[in-house]
Design an enzyme around this catalytic site. Structure first.
Site, PDB file in Angstrom:
ATOM      1  N   LYS A 101      -6.652  10.862  -2.246  1.00  0.00           N
ATOM      2  CA  LYS A 101      -7.008   9.754  -1.116  1.00  0.00           C
ATOM      3  C   LYS A 101      -5.843   8.611  -1.014  1.00  0.00           C
ATOM      4  O   LYS A 101      -5.542   8.066   0.224  1.00  0.00           O
ATOM      5  CB  LYS A 101      -8.342   9.482  -1.254  1.00  0.00           C
ATOM      6  CG  LYS A 101      -9.304  10.466  -1.269  1.00  0.00           C
ATOM      7  CD  LYS A 101     -10.793   9.852  -1.708  1.00  0.00           C
ATOM      8  CE  LYS A 101     -10.848   9.022  -2.837  1.00  0.00           C
ATOM      9  NZ  LYS A 101     -10.609   9.792  -4.021  1.00  0.00           N
ATOM     10  N   ARG A 154     -17.028  10.066 -13.706  1.00  0.00           N
ATOM     11  CA  ARG A 154     -16.886   9.863 -12.192  1.00  0.00           C
ATOM     12  C   ARG A 154     -16.838  11.264 -11.625  1.00  0.00           C
ATOM     13  O   ARG A 154     -17.277  11.304 -10.436  1.00  0.00           O
ATOM     14  CB  ARG A 154     -15.340   9.478 -12.031  1.00  0.00           C
ATOM     15  CG  ARG A 154     -15.479   7.950 -12.580  1.00  0.00           C
ATOM     16  CD  ARG A 154     -13.995   7.340 -12.826  1.00  0.00           C
ATOM     17  NE  ARG A 154     -12.997   7.522 -11.793  1.00  0.00           N
ATOM     18  CZ  ARG A 154     -11.734   7.711 -12.000  1.00  0.00           C
ATOM     19  NH1 ARG A 154     -11.020   7.511 -13.281  1.00  0.00           N
ATOM     20  NH2 ARG A 154     -10.980   7.707 -11.218  1.00  0.00           N
TER      21      ARG A 154
HETATM   22  P1  ADP Z   1     -10.791   7.119  -7.418  1.00  0.00           P
HETATM   23  O1  ADP Z   1      -9.891   6.966  -6.155  1.00  0.00           O
HETATM   24  O2  ADP Z   1     -10.074   7.499  -8.662  1.00  0.00           O
HETATM   25  O3  ADP Z   1     -11.893   7.768  -7.034  1.00  0.00           O
HETATM   26  P2  ADP Z   1     -11.525   4.362  -6.596  1.00  0.00           P
HETATM   27  O4  ADP Z   1     -10.296   3.494  -6.926  1.00  0.00           O
HETATM   28  O5  ADP Z   1     -11.480   4.757  -5.291  1.00  0.00           O
HETATM   29  O6  ADP Z   1     -11.168   5.783  -7.648  1.00  0.00           O
HETATM   30  O7  ADP Z   1     -12.676   3.577  -7.357  1.00  0.00           O
HETATM   31  C1  ADP Z   1     -12.683   3.171  -8.474  1.00  0.00           C
HETATM   32  C2  ADP Z   1     -14.230   2.820  -9.043  1.00  0.00           C
HETATM   33  O8  ADP Z   1     -14.722   1.659  -7.983  1.00  0.00           O
HETATM   34  C3  ADP Z   1     -15.207   3.886  -8.746  1.00  0.00           C
HETATM   35  O9  ADP Z   1     -15.320   4.798  -9.946  1.00  0.00           O
HETATM   36  C4  ADP Z   1     -16.440   3.031  -8.407  1.00  0.00           C
HETATM   37  O10 ADP Z   1     -17.289   2.584  -9.513  1.00  0.00           O
HETATM   38  C5  ADP Z   1     -15.979   2.028  -7.954  1.00  0.00           C
HETATM   39  N1  ADP Z   1     -16.247   2.190  -6.152  1.00  0.00           N
HETATM   40  C6  ADP Z   1     -14.977   2.334  -5.251  1.00  0.00           C
HETATM   41  N2  ADP Z   1     -15.306   2.631  -4.090  1.00  0.00           N
HETATM   42  C7  ADP Z   1     -16.871   2.660  -4.136  1.00  0.00           C
HETATM   43  C8  ADP Z   1     -17.714   3.107  -3.375  1.00  0.00           C
HETATM   44  N3  ADP Z   1     -17.690   3.130  -2.032  1.00  0.00           N
HETATM   45  N4  ADP Z   1     -19.092   3.213  -3.893  1.00  0.00           N
HETATM   46  C9  ADP Z   1     -19.497   2.835  -4.859  1.00  0.00           C
HETATM   47  N5  ADP Z   1     -18.480   2.460  -5.821  1.00  0.00           N
HETATM   48  C10 ADP Z   1     -17.220   2.538  -5.614  1.00  0.00           C
HETATM   49  P1  ADP Z   2      -7.404   9.354  -5.230  1.00  0.00           P
HETATM   50  O1  ADP Z   2      -7.171   7.957  -4.607  1.00  0.00           O
HETATM   51  O2  ADP Z   2      -8.065  10.357  -4.532  1.00  0.00           O
HETATM   52  O3  ADP Z   2      -8.259   9.310  -6.691  1.00  0.00           O
HETATM   53  P2  ADP Z   2      -4.694   9.220  -6.040  1.00  0.00           P
HETATM   54  O4  ADP Z   2      -3.826   9.078  -4.566  1.00  0.00           O
HETATM   55  O5  ADP Z   2      -4.706   8.056  -6.966  1.00  0.00           O
HETATM   56  O6  ADP Z   2      -6.025   9.949  -5.896  1.00  0.00           O
HETATM   57  O7  ADP Z   2      -3.969  10.512  -6.765  1.00  0.00           O
HETATM   58  C1  ADP Z   2      -4.355  10.753  -8.220  1.00  0.00           C
HETATM   59  C2  ADP Z   2      -3.060  11.251  -8.900  1.00  0.00           C
HETATM   60  O8  ADP Z   2      -2.662  12.373  -8.423  1.00  0.00           O
HETATM   61  C3  ADP Z   2      -1.900   9.992  -9.047  1.00  0.00           C
HETATM   62  O9  ADP Z   2      -1.254  10.130 -10.220  1.00  0.00           O
HETATM   63  C4  ADP Z   2      -0.980  10.802  -7.883  1.00  0.00           C
HETATM   64  O10 ADP Z   2       0.373  10.666  -8.111  1.00  0.00           O
HETATM   65  C5  ADP Z   2      -1.213  12.361  -8.040  1.00  0.00           C
HETATM   66  N1  ADP Z   2      -1.176  13.142  -6.978  1.00  0.00           N
HETATM   67  C6  ADP Z   2      -1.516  12.845  -5.449  1.00  0.00           C
HETATM   68  N2  ADP Z   2      -1.177  13.885  -4.731  1.00  0.00           N
HETATM   69  C7  ADP Z   2      -0.712  14.797  -5.517  1.00  0.00           C
HETATM   70  C8  ADP Z   2      -0.411  16.254  -5.000  1.00  0.00           C
HETATM   71  N3  ADP Z   2      -0.196  16.638  -3.952  1.00  0.00           N
HETATM   72  N4  ADP Z   2       0.128  16.911  -6.455  1.00  0.00           N
HETATM   73  C9  ADP Z   2       0.118  16.632  -7.584  1.00  0.00           C
HETATM   74  N5  ADP Z   2      -0.155  15.127  -8.015  1.00  0.00           N
HETATM   75  C10 ADP Z   2      -0.544  14.238  -6.821  1.00  0.00           C
END
Ligand code: ADP
Ligand code: ADP
Ligand code: ZN
Length: 216
Positions: A14, A172
């Site tokens: 994302k 998570r």
């Molecule tokens: P990821 O992209 O790895 O899922 P995020 O950076 O979006 O992680 O979120 C990190 C943490 O921040 C989540 O595990 C949660 O604790 C909190 N968080 C982020 N967005 C939300 C949301 N919309 N509602 C509740 N908690 C959130």
């Molecule tokens: P989210 O915000 O949904 O948690 P991220 O954009 O942070 O996800 O991506 C999670 C991890 O996966 C990062 O280390 C990123 O570089 C890697 N990643 C993102 N897109 C791809 C892909 N298409 N193939 C492999 N790795 C990816």
């Protein structure tokens, strides 16, 4: 005006995709995760409150994140559109978003769900590195920086997020299944949902998302 939601489990890409779409379409990326981490870093009252939830892989309470998003959406730069990344994450958040966009005279035009195999998510999150200056995302094997430990964009240091540890990732992913996955049905019923197979080339995925956005 384009109101876009990127939906998907932790590690789906994302943040990576939202950054690219944000610069391609010239609209702000609204990442609740980034905003919460900033609050934690600045030790604001909200940050201090949110930290415990984030460290244990739990969701921060709905009223807190809804408040942040409402404030952010009312800023002038959202008038031409916005891309939500990591919000909504629960049905009550999605309902609050509907009310807030209505009140602000805005709308959600498209919800893009990023689908990735469950096994790959763990590998992606364990190897994720984030720039501590500009927030760019890397992966030690799938998307490495040119110089190890250094951001290609700004030269900042690449760090591993506190919550990208195996036990926290597990929590998570469980919370995603329980609280966030029901949103696929929620938005499916609204007719705005599009799904993208989000494994393979990052560029190809961006091109597909971008095409879907242009078509609405
Ligand atoms: P990821 O992209 O790895 O899922 P995020 O950076 O979006 O992680 O979120 C990190 C943490 O921040 C989540 O595990 C949660 O604790 C909190 N968080 C982020 N967005 C939300 C949301 N919309 N509602 C509740 N908690 C959130
Ligand atoms: P989210 O915000 O949904 O948690 P991220 O954009 O942070 O996800 O991506 C999670 C991890 O996966 C990062 O280390 C990123 O570089 C890697 N990643 C993102 N897109 C791809 C892909 N298409 N193939 C492999 N790795 C990816
Ligand atoms: Zn950087």
């Amino acid at each position: 005006m384009k109101g876009i939601i990127l939906l998907g489990p932790p590690g789906a890409g994302k943040g990576t995709q939202a950054k690219r779409i944000s610069s391609e379409f010239g609209i702000p990326q609204i990442s609740t995760g980034d905003m919460l981490r900033e609050a934690v870093r600045d030790r604001t009252p909200m940050g201090l409150m949110a930290k415990g939830f984030m460290d244990s892989g739990d969701l921060v309470p709905d009223n807190v994140v809804v408040g942040i998003v409402k404030d952010r959406l009312s800023a002038a730069d959202c008038n031409t559109g916005f891309i939500l990344d990591g919000f909504p994450r629960t049905i009550p958040q999605a309902e609050a978003l509907q009310t807030a966009t209505f009140e602000l005279g805005k709308q959600i035009d498209i919800v893009i769900s990023l689908d990735v195999d469950q096994k790959e998510l763990m590998t992606r999150l364990c190897g994720r590195r984030t720039c501590n200056k500009c927030g760019s995302m890397y992966h030690v094997t799938f998307n490495p920086s040119r110089v190890e430990g250094k951001c290609d964009q700004c030269g900042g240091a690449l760090i591993q997020r506190d919550d990208d540890r195996e036990e926290t990732i597990q929590a998570r992913l469980v919370n995603y299944k329980k609280s966030t996955e029901p949103l696929v049905m929620f938005y499916g019923n609204s007719g705005k949902l599009k799904s993208v197979m989000a494994s393979g080339s990052i560029d190809a995925i961006t091109a597909e998302i971008s095409g879907l956005i242009r078509s609405v």
